[in-house]
Design a protein around this motif. Structure first.
Motif, PDB file in Angstrom:
ATOM      1  N   GLN A   1       2.164  14.388   1.027  1.00  0.00           N
ATOM      2  CA  GLN A   1       1.715  13.036   0.362  1.00  0.00           C
ATOM      3  C   GLN A   1       0.504  13.385  -0.414  1.00  0.00           C
TER       4      GLN A   1
ATOM      5  N   LYS B   1       5.327   5.150   5.445  1.00  0.00           N
ATOM      6  CA  LYS B   1       5.636   4.950   6.628  1.00  0.00           C
ATOM      7  C   LYS B   1       7.141   4.240   6.857  1.00  0.00           C
TER       8      LYS B   1
ATOM      9  N   ASP C   1      -6.888   9.300  -0.517  1.00  0.00           N
ATOM     10  CA  ASP C   1      -6.406   8.001   0.345  1.00  0.00           C
ATOM     11  C   ASP C   1      -5.341   7.215  -0.301  1.00  0.00           C
ATOM     12  N   SER C   2      -4.846   6.382   0.599  1.00  0.00           N
ATOM     13  CA  SER C   2      -3.777   5.560   0.082  1.00  0.00           C
ATOM     14  C   SER C   2      -4.386   4.637  -0.703  1.00  0.00           C
TER      15      SER C   2
ATOM     16  N   SER D   1       0.984  -1.067   0.220  1.00  0.00           N
ATOM     17  CA  SER D   1      -0.083  -0.086   0.109  1.00  0.00           C
ATOM     18  C   SER D   1       0.745   1.375   0.002  1.00  0.00           C
ATOM     19  N   ARG D   2       0.590   2.194  -0.673  1.00  0.00           N
ATOM     20  CA  ARG D   2       1.208   3.507  -0.757  1.00  0.00           C
ATOM     21  C   ARG D   2       1.432   4.085   0.718  1.00  0.00           C
ATOM     22  N   ARG D   3       0.478   3.844   1.463  1.00  0.00           N
ATOM     23  CA  ARG D   3       0.475   4.612   2.818  1.00  0.00           C
ATOM     24  C   ARG D   3       1.679   3.876   3.578  1.00  0.00           C
ATOM     25  N   GLU D   4       1.477   2.319   3.668  1.00  0.00           N
ATOM     26  CA  GLU D   4       2.625   1.658   4.349  1.00  0.00           C
ATOM     27  C   GLU D   4       3.850   1.786   3.872  1.00  0.00           C
TER      28      GLU D   4
END
Length: 576
Positions: free
Chosen positions: A490, A254, A574-575, A248-251
């Protein structure tokens, strides 16, 4: 910072109703005259059917003999060589060496990055080679070779040698039909087909009826791949040459932040929604031994299409959301990604693979020991010509119900399946509301638009609406003065990625409706600016985390870029 906004002139349908389309346009003649049904398929040029009135007695939905759709290829007794083996086994290398020595030929790859890479290789070897993808045309004087994305394969020309890469993608539910078309339809003295051994039985069955001579060559991995018995554990154990894989883009961001906060490493990033040019630049920085970006954080986009000097693959998880539900990675997916560790002739010839958590190690180890499941069926999709004929029998139907009915009635042999048309049907429901001809609707439906992305989806609809109203879509009419700058968050980055997708779509349409989408050069230049600004953000992100002066490695790309706001309402970002 206020980023660019693409705005729709009327409210668009929810993106939850329409998902990603990544298909290049296919237009081909179909089916050799063998029996009465095959004859009607072979006459898919509507002009040749004007004198033939009784279409109703033929079953246009009979797709059981797709090998007869390609009369040019059936006139040859092709020599087909299957080069099969794991990642980093030299199978594609050997096929490309044969292509280099041929008098004319094609390379058909699954990605623009691969097509670009092969075109560069052949030109460096003094073999003039064109680059042809859905969004690019780079023609070289005197070239008799072309490197293309598989959807662009020409089934009307003759070649001495053709290479089809990653043939196991015939089983892909969305793009499999393009690989089937290339496999059955390309007319070449030699056809070199590269991929996973799991595809061999299916390809042999498919080609039994073509009269081709098929030979199989198996390859072993050129350098060792070692599954580690222990997990990464602490992030302090990350080292130069590592690639951490997440889904995932969000992960991804991170993980990048967590690694860089340790103060030892800077991270390049590669994931699917980055522009291809940016992915290439990020990979180049990671491969460059003089660069301080010595760790890679990536999605499964690294599975193919980029040459990477990776020492160790580290899975952050062995689960991914596939657009429908969260599931465990399949054996082929795990092997494809893990196989990118260790590259023959590179700084890291021996590859290692592990996971962040110990709980994932059993699945990793068992998958690497397992053979990939044998492919059972290859994808098919009805051509526009077939749909045109079917439409003559149902002149009152709109495109959506027409396609839906055709697919419902389609008859297939056991070796084939109809590729997933859910996305096409959803877009068809949108363009059916516009005063467009069947061909134009079909073209918009198969365009490479990411309908999960609100901005990109609304861009497609605005292009279609403007085209329906005026017959011409000028890019300058939907841009107003404003500025584009290096994103500082982001959210702003994702918006800039979306703008790039809309411009990419315009370029794609311009190659198919040149008179109606005349601003290809402008769209291409704006795409380049977007890519540069995204690259600048990714580089600055690393330097900011380290507290270093960005002037060490900055291009200072503060573009004051004048454009019109493309009437898209603000969207939540959203991611993936």
């Amino acid at each position: 910072m206020t980023m660019a906004r693409f705005l729709l002139f009327r409210k668009s349908p929810s993106s939850s109703l329409i998902r990603s389309l990544t298909r290049d346009f296919i237009f081909c003649s179909v089916v050799l005259a063998i029996d009465r049904n095959s004859w009607i398929h072979a006459q898919c040029n509507l002009g040749s059917l004007r004198a033939y009135h009784d279409l109703g007695k033929f079953d246009l939905t009979d797709l059981t003999r797709p090998h007869t759709w390609y009369p040019n290829a059936r006139r040859k007794k092709r020599n087909v060589f299957l080069h099969v083996g794991p990642t980093n086994s030299g199978k594609t290398y050997n096929a490309l060496k044969r292509l280099e020595s041929s008098s004319s030929g094609l390379y058909c790859g699954p990605l623009r990055l691969l097509a670009w890479e092969v075109a560069q290789r052949l030109n460096r070897a003094n073999v003039p080679c064109n680059l042809i993808t859905g969004q690019e045309r780079e023609e070289i004087d005197g070239a008799k070779h072309s490197s293309i994305t598989v959807e662009m394969a020409d089934v009307t020309s003759d070649y001495q040698c053709v290479v089809i890469d990653e043939i196991q993608m015939v089983g892909c539910r969305t793009r499999g039909f393009s690989f089937t078309r290339a496999l059955l339809g390309i007319s070449s003295d030699e056809l070199h087909v590269c991929g996973d051994p799991a595809a061999v039985p299916l390809i042999q069955r498919i080609l039994e009826v073509t009269g081709d001579v098929v030979k199989v060559q198996y390859y072993e991995r050129l350098s060792p791949l070692i599954p580690l018995k222990f997990p990464l554990g602490s992030f302090s154990n990350v080292k130069t040459g590592d690639c951490i894989v997440t889904f995932s883009r969000r992960e991804l961001y991170k993980l990048k932040k967590r690694i860089e906060n340790g103060g030892k490493h800077l991270c390049s990033v590669v994931y699917g929604s980055l522009p291809p040019e940016t992915r290439t630049k990020q990979a180049t920085m990671f491969n460059d031994e003089s660069s301080e970006f010595d760790v890679l954080v990536a999605s499964d986009a690294i599975g193919m299409g980029l040459n990477l000097n990776i020492s160790r693959i580290i899975f952050s998880t062995l689960k991914k959301f596939d657009g429908v539900y969260t599931r465990e990675l399949t054996v082929p997916e795990i092997k494809q990604i893990a196989g990118r560790a260790g590259r023959y002739g590179s700084k890291f010839p021996v590859g290692e693979v592990t996971c962040i958590g110990a709980e994932d190690l059993p699945l990793l180890h068992s998958s690497l020991k397992s053979s990939s499941p044998v492919l059972e069926r290859a994808g098919l999709l009805p051509t526009f010509d077939l749909l045109s004929l079917y439409a003559r029998l149902h002149p009152t139907k709109k495109f959506h119900p027409l396609l839906e009915e055709f697919l419902e009635k389609a008859k297939l042999s056991p070796d084939y399946f109809i590729s997933d048309c859910e996305e096409i049907l959803k877009v068809a429901a949108v363009v059916d509301e516009l005063p467009l001809g069947l061909y134009d609707k079909y073209l918009f439906c198969i365009s490479p638009v990411d309908m999960n992305d609100d901005v990109a989806a609304q861009g497609l609809i605005q292009f279609a609406e403007n085209y329906a109203k005026k017959g011409i879509v000028r890019l300058k009419e939907i841009f107003t003065p404003g500025t584009l700058q290096v994103p500082r968050s982001q959210t702003a980055l994702k918006e800039l990625e979306s703008i790039h997708k809309v411009l990419d779509l315009y370029v794609w349409l311009s190659f198919r409706m040149e008179d109606s989408f005349p601003d290809r050069e402008l769209a291409s230049s704006q795409k380049s600016i977007c890519s540069l600004l995204i690259e600048e953000f990714l580089e600055r992100l690393g330097w900011w985390k380290q507290g270093k002066s960005h002037q060490h490695n900055s291009r200072h790309l503060q573009h004051n870029y004048h454009r019109k706001e493309l009437c898209f309402p603000e969207t939540s970002v959203d991611s993936e």
